[in-house]
Design an enzyme around this catalytic site. Structure first.
Site, short mmCIF file in Angstrom:
data_model
loop_
_atom_site.label_atom_id
_atom_site.label_comp_id
_atom_site.label_asym_id
_atom_site.label_seq_id
_atom_site.Cartn_x
_atom_site.Cartn_y
_atom_site.Cartn_z
N MET A 1 28.37 70.88 29.13
CA MET A 1 29.50 71.67 28.64
C MET A 1 29.65 71.45 27.13
O MET A 1 30.47 70.68 26.67
CB MET A 1 30.77 71.26 29.38
N ASP B 1 31.68 70.50 39.89
CA ASP B 1 32.48 70.53 38.66
C ASP B 1 33.56 69.47 38.78
O ASP B 1 34.72 69.76 39.07
CB ASP B 1 33.09 71.92 38.47
N ILE B 2 33.17 68.24 38.57
CA ILE B 2 34.08 67.09 38.73
C ILE B 2 34.26 66.46 37.35
O ILE B 2 33.41 65.70 36.89
CB ILE B 2 33.50 66.08 39.74
N GLU B 3 35.35 66.79 36.70
CA GLU B 3 35.54 66.41 35.29
C GLU B 3 36.56 65.29 35.14
O GLU B 3 37.26 65.20 34.14
CB GLU B 3 35.95 67.64 34.48
N GLN B 4 36.64 64.42 36.13
CA GLN B 4 37.66 63.38 36.14
C GLN B 4 37.23 62.17 35.31
O GLN B 4 36.04 61.84 35.23
CB GLN B 4 37.93 62.96 37.59
#
Length: 363
Positions: free
Chosen positions: A189, A123-126
């Site tokens: 998402m 979960d890397i939403e950068q």
């Protein structure tokens, strides 16, 4: 001290010294990793607590644990044939360095083994600029994580969370094609779709149907295998304070900029489906339906007289999306997040909760 207690303490000491992991389940076989892959994924995120006891386990295939580690959840999920996977998040600036990247992956694999887990959800939403060192580091991280988990935990699952659209949403300019090829599945998402409002600053649906489905078409145009795509739907909505509510029902909201956009859903507050259902009956409007966005909403007045507009998803709006999952042959469906329905057991709440679970499989 009783002999049995001494023996138990000796065993515990030996296990601790040797570094072995003791199965916390009543039946040791429940600590074996789940290797079977189901044809259709129902992928959920659990953020802690004990509501997992009330999930529809006949559907669940994977649980991503975003709360505190719960051995009871792991044991129970395994008893139902469902995977339980770690949350994986790391600053991309850190894993640009190969040694750091390898160390992070090794740490996560060891944690998964010690907790008898079945994989990891990245979960890397950068925000990432295309072609930057972080861009390449992220792509390498997914590939290397998948290779290591598959080697060290045979049959394990590595998933990666992506924005609702592949077109640099919220600055997330990733190498989606290579990432999709590298891991087992992409969790899309399909919510927070108003994070960057370029038009009028008005309250809108969290995940408008046409916008949502068009974005999947864009993923498929990239030649990403549909069997890699899991549709994530929201089990929450946004509560906006209306600066003005027009006669047509349009709610003007405060200008809260976000990553280059003049307005954002940050002007509202996230509200759980449980909260929204209690608000519907006391609202000034009752449940309303927007036929253009194909989403429900309500208007209500707060204690100091301000008018609010709440946009959310319910079984009707979710079914329209999950029907697409079946028709296009996607890998499955999931939600953010599984804890926020009303599991109290009260008659009306029970019916609402059952309908939301059932909507995941279409209507």
């Amino acid at each position: 001290m009783a002999r049995g207690v001494v023996s138990w303490l000796l065993l515990w000491t030996l296990v601790s010294v040797c570094g072995a992991d003791v199965c916390p389940c009543e039946r040791p076989e429940l600590c074996q990793q789940i290797r079977q892959q189901r044809d259709f994924e129902v992928f959920l995120f659990d953020v802690g607590g004990k509501t997992w006891k009330f999930y529809n386990w006949s559907m669940v295939t994977t649980v991503a644990t975003f709360g505190k580690y719960d051995a009871d959840l792991m044991c129970y999920a395994h008893s139902k044939g469902a995977r339980v996977v770690l949350k994986g998040d790391v600053p991309l600036s850190y894993v640009v360095d190969q040694d750091n990247r390898t160390a992070w992956i090794t740490e996560k694999v060891n944690l998964a083994k010690s907790q008898f887990m079945d994989g990891i959800n990245l979960d890397i939403e950068q925000a990432v600029e295309e072609g930057s060192p972080e861009y390449h580091a992220l792509t390498d991280l997914v590939k290397e994580t998948t290779e290591t988990f598959h080697r060290e935990i045979p049959g394990s699952q590595v998933s990666f969370d992506v924005a609702w659209s592949p077109h640099c949403v919220d600055g997330r300019c990733y190498d989606y094609v290579t990432i999709a090829e590298s891991c087992d599945l992409l969790f899309v998402m399909s919510y927070d779709e108003q994070s960057q409002i370029m038009g009028d600053c008005i309250a809108m649906a969290n995940a408008p149907l046409n916008q949502t489905l068009n974005a999947y078409d864009e993923y498929l145009k990239l030649k990403i295998d549909p069997k890699k795509l899991v549709m994530g739907v929201p089990w929450y909505g946004y509560d906006y304070v209306c600066l003005n509510l027009s006669q047509e029902g349009i709610c003007s909201i405060a200008k809260v900029p976000f990553r280059g956009a003049p307005c954002s859903d940050a002007a509202g507050k996230q509200k759980t489906y449980k909260w929204i259902m209690k608000q519907v009956n006391s609202s000034m409007s009752g449940r309303m339906w927007d036929s253009k966005q194909e989403a429900p909403y309500i208007n209500y007045k707060d204690d100091i007289g301000r008018i609010h507009q709440v946009w959310y998803d319910d079984p009707q709006s979710i079914c329209a999306k999950t029907d697409y999952v079946t028709s296009r042959g996607l890998r499955g469906v999931g939600m953010w997040n599984s804890n926020i329905l009303d599991y109290s057991g009260e008659a009306v709440a029970r019916q609402q909760t059952v309908m939301m679970w059932n909507a995941l499989l279409g209507c």
